[in-house]
Scaffold this motif. Structure first.
Motif, PDB file in Angstrom:
ATOM      1  N   HIS A   1       0.672  -1.400  -0.307  1.00 16.47           N
ATOM      2  CA  HIS A   1       0.379   0.050   0.434  1.00 16.47           C
ATOM      3  C   HIS A   1       0.573   1.461  -0.329  1.00 16.47           C
ATOM      4  O   HIS A   1       0.120   2.580   0.185  1.00 16.47           O
ATOM      5  N   ASN A   2       2.200   1.315   0.084  1.00 13.07           N
ATOM      6  CA  ASN A   2       3.094   2.253   0.215  1.00 13.07           C
ATOM      7  C   ASN A   2       4.731   2.121  -1.207  1.00 13.07           C
ATOM      8  O   ASN A   2       4.835   1.234  -0.795  1.00 13.07           O
ATOM      9  N   PHE A   3       4.472   2.147  -2.203  1.00 14.75           N
ATOM     10  CA  PHE A   3       5.337   2.355  -3.163  1.00 14.75           C
ATOM     11  C   PHE A   3       6.297   3.491  -2.852  1.00 14.75           C
ATOM     12  O   PHE A   3       6.696   3.675  -4.112  1.00 14.75           O
ATOM     13  N   SER A   4       5.883   4.461  -1.669  1.00 14.87           N
ATOM     14  CA  SER A   4       7.740   5.092  -1.867  1.00 14.87           C
ATOM     15  C   SER A   4       8.219   5.094  -1.098  1.00 14.87           C
ATOM     16  O   SER A   4       9.504   5.097  -0.407  1.00 14.87           O
ATOM     17  N   GLN A   5       8.250   3.194  -0.576  1.00 15.88           N
ATOM     18  CA  GLN A   5       9.330   3.176   0.667  1.00 15.88           C
ATOM     19  C   GLN A   5      10.671   2.017  -0.511  1.00 15.88           C
ATOM     20  O   GLN A   5       9.889   2.019  -1.714  1.00 15.88           O
ATOM     21  N   ASN A   6      11.802   1.501   0.132  1.00 16.53           N
ATOM     22  CA  ASN A   6      12.447   1.431  -0.936  1.00 16.53           C
ATOM     23  C   ASN A   6      12.160  -0.926  -1.040  1.00 16.53           C
ATOM     24  O   ASN A   6      11.171  -0.631  -0.275  1.00 16.53           O
ATOM     25  N   PHE A   7      12.419  -0.624  -2.323  1.00 15.41           N
ATOM     26  CA  PHE A   7      12.413  -1.881  -3.159  1.00 15.41           C
ATOM     27  C   PHE A   7      13.388  -2.958  -3.453  1.00 15.41           C
ATOM     28  O   PHE A   7      14.166  -1.978  -4.026  1.00 15.41           O
ATOM     29  N   TYR A   8      13.487  -4.257  -3.427  1.00 13.71           N
ATOM     30  CA  TYR A   8      14.250  -4.436  -3.369  1.00 13.71           C
ATOM     31  C   TYR A   8      14.640  -5.720  -4.124  1.00 13.71           C
ATOM     32  O   TYR A   8      13.244  -6.994  -3.495  1.00 13.71           O
ATOM     33  N   ILE A   9      14.943  -5.781  -5.567  1.00 14.03           N
ATOM     34  CA  ILE A   9      14.580  -7.534  -6.553  1.00 14.03           C
ATOM     35  C   ILE A   9      15.666  -7.752  -6.931  1.00 14.03           C
ATOM     36  O   ILE A   9      16.509  -7.490  -7.321  1.00 14.03           O
ATOM     37  N   CYS A  10      15.156  -9.237  -6.359  1.00 14.46           N
ATOM     38  CA  CYS A  10      16.432  -9.849  -7.689  1.00 14.46           C
ATOM     39  C   CYS A  10      15.666 -11.395  -8.251  1.00 14.46           C
ATOM     40  O   CYS A  10      14.996 -11.768  -6.750  1.00 14.46           O
TER      41      CYS A  10
END
Length: 222
Positions: free
Chosen positions: A186-195
């Motif tokens: 619900h919060n798309f301003s937080q950090n995202f880590y994808i691998c």
């Protein structure tokens, strides 16, 4: 190019096709959780066959650990790793990698793409700083889930599994796509880590941007 010849301390199965390989740690060798190195096997046929693998031990451990998915359908490096034993030698090279912890957020992994996150979460857990970080982990089947018990211990309900080729009451059975992300985040301003696999990483990266995440909060391997 650095080269370090290290002996294998132990090789243990993690899942049906994943190994934990612990090796000697060269003096002064250090890394940031999430980083990797290239490894080759110190045998004539394989010395020049370097492959990238992520450190999954903590930087202050007396040994180095790698958690490696193996492929037995061809006579490659990971299949050869399955034949090794304690005392055999690997060759380590320079430390590299763009994935490192930048603050609380959402981690999204596909299959063996979980490996950069292992050391990150182990360090956070050791430091008592896991906080409200969440991990979404996609695999084909429940047998493929790497370190399930460890992640449950570290993250509790913030460890969310989804399976794409097995239906079970224990886990979701859906792809990590726009629908999944909208439902769980619900919060798309937080950090995202994808691998994970390249196509998955690209798709999720694009979808997060569609949903409002800016480029500077998304961390992927480059």
């Amino acid at each position: 190019m650095e080269e370090h010849f290290v002996k294998i301390i132990s090789i243990e199965p993690v899942t049906h096709d994943v190994l934990s390989i612990k090796v000697e740690k060269p003096n002064g060798y250090s890394f940031v959780p999430g980083q990797a190195t290239e490894i080759s096997i110190n045998k004539d046929k394989f010395k020049e066959e370097r492959r990238p693998f992520t450190f999954t031990s903590l930087n202050d451990s007396k040994y180095l650990e790698f958690t490696i998915k193996t492929y037995t359908d061809h006579n490659g490096v990971t299949n050869e790793l399955r034949k090794l034993k304690a005392g055999d030698e690997l060759i380590l090279h320079d430390v590299w990698g763009a994935i490192s912890y930048k603050g609380e957020g959402v981690f999204i992994a596909g299959g063996a793409g979980i490996t950069p996150f292992i050391a990150i979460f182990r360090q956070l857990y050791k430091d008592g700083k896991v906080g409200n970080n969440k991990l979404f982990f996609s695999n084909k089947t429940s047998e493929d889930i790497i370190l399930k018990d460890s992640f449950e211990k570290m993250l509790g309900e913030n460890f969310v599994n989804t399976l794409t080729q097995e239906k079970t009451n224990d886990f979701a059975n859906e792809k990590i796509d726009k629908k999944f992300l909208e439902k769980h985040i619900h919060n798309f301003s937080q950090n995202f880590y994808i691998c994970g696999p390249d196509a998955m990483v690209q798709d999720i990266q694009n979808t997060l941007k569609e949903l409002g995440a800016s480029e500077n909060v998304i961390t992927v391997e480059v």
